[in-house]
Design a protein around this motif. Structure first.
Motif, short mmCIF file in Angstrom:
data_model
loop_
_atom_site.label_atom_id
_atom_site.label_comp_id
_atom_site.label_asym_id
_atom_site.label_seq_id
_atom_site.Cartn_x
_atom_site.Cartn_y
_atom_site.Cartn_z
N THR A 308 0.76 -1.64 0.17
CA THR A 308 0.02 0.01 0.22
C THR A 308 1.04 1.42 0.26
O THR A 308 0.25 2.18 -0.12
N GLY A 309 2.43 1.27 -0.30
CA GLY A 309 2.88 1.99 -0.26
C GLY A 309 3.92 2.54 1.31
O GLY A 309 3.27 1.40 2.78
N VAL A 310 4.98 2.99 1.21
CA VAL A 310 5.62 3.05 2.42
C VAL A 310 5.56 4.58 3.02
O VAL A 310 5.48 5.71 2.25
N TYR A 311 5.76 4.97 3.96
CA TYR A 311 5.49 6.40 4.96
C TYR A 311 7.21 6.91 4.78
O TYR A 311 7.70 5.99 5.66
N ARG A 312 7.53 7.15 3.52
CA ARG A 312 8.97 7.00 4.00
C ARG A 312 9.99 7.43 4.97
O ARG A 312 10.94 7.71 4.91
N VAL A 313 8.84 8.71 5.19
CA VAL A 313 10.02 10.07 5.87
C VAL A 313 9.90 9.74 7.20
O VAL A 313 10.87 10.35 8.24
N HIS A 314 9.63 8.32 7.99
CA HIS A 314 9.17 7.85 9.55
C HIS A 314 11.17 7.63 9.16
O HIS A 314 11.78 7.12 8.98
N ARG A 315 11.37 7.92 10.45
CA ARG A 315 12.90 8.16 10.90
C ARG A 315 13.27 7.03 11.33
O ARG A 315 14.88 6.86 10.79
N LEU A 316 12.62 6.20 11.83
CA LEU A 316 13.65 4.44 11.00
C LEU A 316 13.74 4.07 10.14
O LEU A 316 14.58 2.76 10.07
N LEU A 317 12.55 4.03 9.11
CA LEU A 317 12.68 4.21 7.58
C LEU A 317 13.81 5.07 6.48
O LEU A 317 14.04 4.69 5.51
N PHE A 318 13.96 6.10 7.72
CA PHE A 318 14.31 7.24 6.15
C PHE A 318 15.71 7.05 5.85
O PHE A 318 16.25 6.85 4.50
N ASN A 335 3.48 7.29 -1.24
CA ASN A 335 3.19 7.28 0.37
C ASN A 335 2.16 6.12 0.67
O ASN A 335 1.91 6.05 -0.34
N ASP A 336 2.11 5.81 1.86
CA ASP A 336 1.45 4.64 2.04
C ASP A 336 0.01 5.45 2.11
O ASP A 336 -0.56 6.63 2.67
N VAL A 337 -1.47 4.66 1.41
CA VAL A 337 -2.41 5.17 1.22
C VAL A 337 -3.79 4.54 2.08
O VAL A 337 -4.73 4.81 1.74
N ASP A 338 -2.77 3.94 2.90
CA ASP A 338 -3.64 2.96 4.10
C ASP A 338 -4.12 3.52 5.29
O ASP A 338 -2.99 3.69 5.77
N PRO A 339 -4.60 3.26 5.66
CA PRO A 339 -4.93 4.79 6.76
C PRO A 339 -4.22 3.76 8.02
O PRO A 339 -4.28 4.57 9.05
N ARG A 340 -4.47 2.48 8.53
CA ARG A 340 -3.82 1.78 9.14
C ARG A 340 -2.20 1.65 9.04
O ARG A 340 -1.20 1.41 10.06
N GLY A 341 -1.58 2.10 8.24
CA GLY A 341 -0.51 1.85 7.91
C GLY A 341 0.12 1.10 7.39
O GLY A 341 1.43 0.56 7.64
N HIS A 342 -0.59 -0.46 6.75
CA HIS A 342 0.08 -1.10 6.97
C HIS A 342 1.74 -1.50 5.16
O HIS A 342 2.33 -2.55 6.30
N THR A 377 -1.54 -0.16 -4.39
CA THR A 377 -3.12 -0.17 -4.21
C THR A 377 -3.26 1.66 -4.45
O THR A 377 -2.81 2.17 -4.09
N PRO A 378 -4.93 1.17 -4.91
CA PRO A 378 -5.45 2.63 -4.81
C PRO A 378 -5.62 3.89 -4.10
O PRO A 378 -6.28 2.46 -2.88
N GLY A 379 -5.79 5.03 -4.16
CA GLY A 379 -6.16 5.90 -2.92
C GLY A 379 -7.77 6.21 -3.18
O GLY A 379 -7.86 6.08 -3.54
N ARG A 380 -7.38 7.32 -1.52
CA ARG A 380 -9.34 8.02 -1.83
C ARG A 380 -8.93 8.42 -3.44
O ARG A 380 -8.61 9.16 -3.94
N GLY A 381 -10.27 8.28 -3.77
CA GLY A 381 -10.01 8.53 -5.16
C GLY A 381 -9.97 7.91 -6.40
O GLY A 381 -9.63 8.50 -7.74
N GLU A 382 -8.66 7.32 -6.10
CA GLU A 382 -7.64 6.75 -7.39
C GLU A 382 -8.66 5.24 -7.96
O GLU A 382 -9.50 4.60 -7.17
N VAL A 383 -8.49 5.22 -9.55
CA VAL A 383 -9.10 4.06 -10.22
C VAL A 383 -8.77 2.90 -9.43
O VAL A 383 -7.78 2.40 -9.39
#
Length: 862
Positions: A308-318, A335-342, A377-383
């Motif tokens: 679902t993408g990755v929140y890259r700016v997390h400082r343990l991942l950056f 970026n991660d489009v899953d609200p739970r951050g899968h 995986t698509p985010g909100r509003g994406e096909v």
């Protein structure tokens, strides 16, 4: 000897890392900023210093008086330190708390704490800032000296911007000037929860003890003396131990005057994991870990997440996920489009494994692999992707990562979908098989088309989640057995990962009183699917391995808690760039398996993707709970059912990366052209002569030795869906292995392999030598493209079993008469390991003296 006993017998031996090498990556340490403060309160320094020095001396004297009134054994509880409170004036002039931690400077003896900052309570409208400090008795004079030097010494020249004496700035001015009062501590000073404590009645209290203090065990003496009750469970959080005690407030008031190293007292928050701490406290642990991380170098192997993408700016991942490796095939952002951050939580597990141990540790963390991400995986509003296009989307995602960076990588695919016919190939699974084999593909309508012949140089290791159950039941294993692995986890060439669990603790929170875990330690995780419902004649054994996937809590009736932190793993979250989250199920298990694969790629850069896949399966072990399901007289077909539930068990980092003297693994990578002519007549098979330590094995006599054999290769999937249900119609080819019997000559063994190869072509059963000694057997293990079995016998017998044959079986290349595949070589990895429970036997040294890997020779078929 029982199969599962081998795990315990060789665990200690694996500590001998005979080939273990750690690459040192150049890096620069991060340094945390201090909490110092340049704003100094204007005071008349001599009067202020005299008053504070007197208050500190009075506090020490009062503590001595209080000790005399403690009604417990003086030798057991006499304090080794004094707890004092330093009060500030107002929020404009905060205390310089960095100066309130100090260790002894002895060079020849271990350092000891001189004074320790126990807690800080921020200023409020009703009360000033308070710093509670423990001062060792033997260093009282030195602590008092800080205030005396403020009176007597000048540290710098006069500064018109600061409140100074005519001669200059007083020594320790930043520390002392902002203190308005010093007094001895009482228990209320150690209270750090919101509001005031309840001073009436017996109730539970949460005590936070200083884990670095050598007197940590004195709490038990205090509780015995006052006949107080505590919970048997405690939680260790790096420099603190959290314990729950039932008492009145008055009974605990004496604690600051005993040797018990109490740092804080709180309302019971039922801390089970770091996630149960406040957000600020969690952030402190994360920041501390960040300061200890050394990322891998830029060319290190990577785990590429298709998620679902990755929140890259997390400082343990950056530091491990470059912007150039952060992709998407949908929209513009990775970026991660899953609200739970899968995707973000999976990335954390793939980089570190379970974060809990790192967060609680204190050592430097040298990473040996990196991360990549392709959002699928698509985010909100994406096909949304049409299910029939998952294969095309996966091929696009794989190409996106490879074009951006030509490094070695493991693809981690945690997405899955329902399959109409469990176990049978689909367009998605066939695409994944083709990608693993290095074949270009395209979808044409609802068909699947091959565009090129397999290219071994493009072979890929793809790790896939088995998928999670749809619902939970008290009989969780039946639920898992009747929930078939999801698409594309049935693919032949992938490493499919299921979930097991050893997380069996229950929460301390009274809300969960009477609740329990569904799975016992070492059992299948209640989240995991299996291949028990597959058609066993045709389709592969899935999953291949299991990794920790967490447990489920239940009230014993109809309520289930599926993601409580105490039965989940710790990983990175998306709340902010320091956030933690809980992760579980087969996605979490798959991310951890991908991490192991990346570590193996770094450790053994010459290994092929099919070799790494074989290595993780080869080194896996069933837990005792899994092994208990095998009866000595159980038919091999029933054992196959066990494999379809657990795969070959659980690999560990130590077993994947290392051999030992009592458990040595040999790896051979080979290729040959198995067929010739228009009729694809079998023309070759491979005979591996094994460098057994014959003398050592014969000396073992009747002592059991275990031989495990794994054969891993990639097949090319058929483009024709018409033949996917037929034997030998989906796979391009197949390979089999067999072991020379102890009573066979090599010539007789070669003759038997010729006959067995023909029998396999005809689909008839075979009767290999020593068939009863194989765990699974020749007729059960030949499914998919990863074959594994183990043989247990005496050392004397195994000494004479010194050859392994690898021979071909026809597939759609032969059945379809494809001229462009006629003389195509096939490659494979053969892994063998010897293990003995005898700790006095060295199997590795004599094997290494002969040859590090098996020697293969060409044998023509008759």
């Amino acid at each position: 000897m029982k199969h599962g006993e081998w795990q315990a017998l060789v665990s200690a031996a694996r500590e001998l890392d005979h080939l273990y090498v750690i690459e040192q990556a150049a890096s620069t340490d991060f340094h945390r900023g201090g909490q110092g403060n340049s704003k100094i309160r204007p005071v008349e320094h001599r009067a202020h210093g005299l008053r504070l020095t007197g208050e500190l001396s009075h506090a020490f004297s009062k503590i001595e008086e209080e000790r005399g009134s403690v009604g417990v054994d003086e030798e057991e509880l006499r304090a080794l330190g004094s707890v004092v409170v330093l009060e500030g004036s107002d929020a404009a002039y905060p205390l310089e708390v960095d100066r309130l931690n100090s260790m002894s400077q002895h060079k020849k003896v271990p350092k000891r704490p001189r004074w320790i900052l126990l807690s800080v309570r921020s200023a409020t409208e009703m009360a000033p800032e308070q710093a509670t400090v423990w001062v060792a008795d033997e260093y009282r004079v030195q602590f008092l000296k800080l205030f005396e030097n403020y009176l007597e010494k000048v540290s710098t020249r006069a500064d018109p911007e600061r409140w100074t004496t005519p001669e200059g700035n007083p020594s320790n001015q930043a520390l002392v000037a902002n203190i308005s009062r010093i007094r001895s501590a009482i228990l209320a000073d150690l209270w750090t929860s919101e509001g005031a404590p309840d001073y009436t009645g017996v109730r539970w209290w949460e005590l936070w003890l200083d884990a670095t203090n050598p007197q940590i065990d004195t709490l038990d003496g205090f509780l015995d003396a006052y006949q107080l009750r505590k919970l048997t469970r405690s939680v260790v959080l790096r420099d603190r131990i959290v314990i729950w005690v039932e008492a009145t407030w008055r009974q605990l008031e004496v604690l600051p005057f005993t040797r018990v190293p109490i740092a804080e007292i709180r309302i019971p928050g039922f801390v089970d994991t770091i996630e149960d701490l406040t957000v600020d406290e969690q952030d402190e642990y994360v920041q501390d870990l960040i300061d200890r991380i050394l990322p891998a170098h830029g060319h290190a192997p990577a785990v590429c997440h298709l998620d679902t993408g990755v929140y890259r700016v997390h400082r343990l991942l950056f530091g491990s996920l470059d912007e150039s490796d952060h992709h998407t095939i949908i929209g513009t952002s990775g970026n991660d489009v899953d609200p739970r951050g899968h995707g973000t939580s999976m990335a954390g597990l793939a980089l570190y494994g379970n974060l809990e141990s790192y967060l609680l540790g204190s050592t430097q963390v040298q990473l040996r692999h990196r991360l990549e991400s392709v959002r699928m995986t698509p985010g909100r509003g994406e096909v949304h992707i049409n299910p029939i296009d998952y294969g095309s989307a996966t091929a696009q995602a794989v190409a996106t990562a490879e074009v951006a960076n030509p490094r070695r990588r493991v693809f981690c695919l945690t997405l899955s979908a329902k399959s109409d016919n469990p176990g049978e190939p689909t367009l998605w699974s066939a695409t994944v098989d083709a990608l693993a084999a290095g074949t270009d593909t395209v979808r044409v309508g609802d068909q699947f088309q091959l565009l090129s012949i397999p290219d071994p140089a493009l072979a890929r290791l793809i790790v896939v989640a088995a998928g999670n159950v749809d619902k939970y039941a008290l009989d969780h294993r039946t639920e898992s057995d009747t929930s078939a692995v999801e698409d594309p986890a049935q693919a032949w060439n992938v490493l499919t990962v299921g979930a097991y669990t050893e997380l069996v603790e229950t929460p301390q929170d009274p809300q969960y009183s009477g609740w329990n875990v569904l799975a016992e330690s070492g059992q299948l995780s209640p989240h995991s699917r299996t291949s028990v419902m597959f058609n066993q004649r045709n389709w592969p054994i899935k999953p291949d391995i299991c990794m920790e996937g967490g447990n489920v809590l239940t009230d014993g009736a109809q309520l289930f808690e599926t993601k409580h932190p105490v039965v989940s793993l710790r990983s990175t979250g998306v709340r902010n760039d320091l956030a933690l989250s809980s992760a579980n199920a087969t996605s979490a298990a798959t991310a951890q398996a991908a991490r192991l694969a990346a570590l193996a790629m770094d450790r053994y850069p010459e290994y092929w993707p099919e070799t790494i896949r074989g290595l993780l399966t080869h080194t896996a072990e069933w837990t005792p709970a899994m092994t208990a399901e095998i009866a000595p007289d159980q038919p091999k077909r029933d054992r196959l059912q066990l494999l379809r539930r657990y795969g070959w068990g659980v690999p560990t980092e130590g077993s994947v990366l290392n051999s030992s003297r009592q458990a040595v693994t040999l790896v051979s990578q080979d290729q040959f052209v198995p067929f010739e002519g228009a009729d694809y007549r079998m023309r070759r098979f491979r005979l591996h002569t094994l460098p057994w330590p014959r003398d050592v094995l014969e000396q073992l006599g009747a002592t059991d030795v275990r031989l495990r054999v794994s054969l891993s290769y990639f097949i090319e999937p058929s483009a024709s869906r018409r033949g996917w249900r037929q034997r030998y119609a989906y796979a391009s080819h197949a390979l089999r292995f067999d072991l020379q019997g102890p009573l066979e000559t090599q010539q007789a063994f070669v003759g038997r392999v010729n006959r067995d190869a023909q029998s396999a072509e005809d689909g008839s059963m075979r009767s290999p030598a020593n068939g009863d000694r194989w765990l699974v057997g020749q007729n059960q293990r030949g499914l998919g493209s990863l074959h594994q079995d183990e043989w247990v016998g005496t050392g004397a017998d195994l000494a004479r079993c010194n050859s392994v044959a690898v021979y071909p079986v026809g597939g759609w290349w032969k059945n379809n008469g494809r001229a462009d595949r006629q003389d195509l070589p096939v490659r494979y990895a053969l892994l063998l390991s010897l293990r003995t429970a005898d700790q006095d036997v060295d199997l590795y040294t004599p094997i290494a003296a002969q040859l590090r890997v098996p020697v293969a020779t060409q044998i023509a078929t008759s």
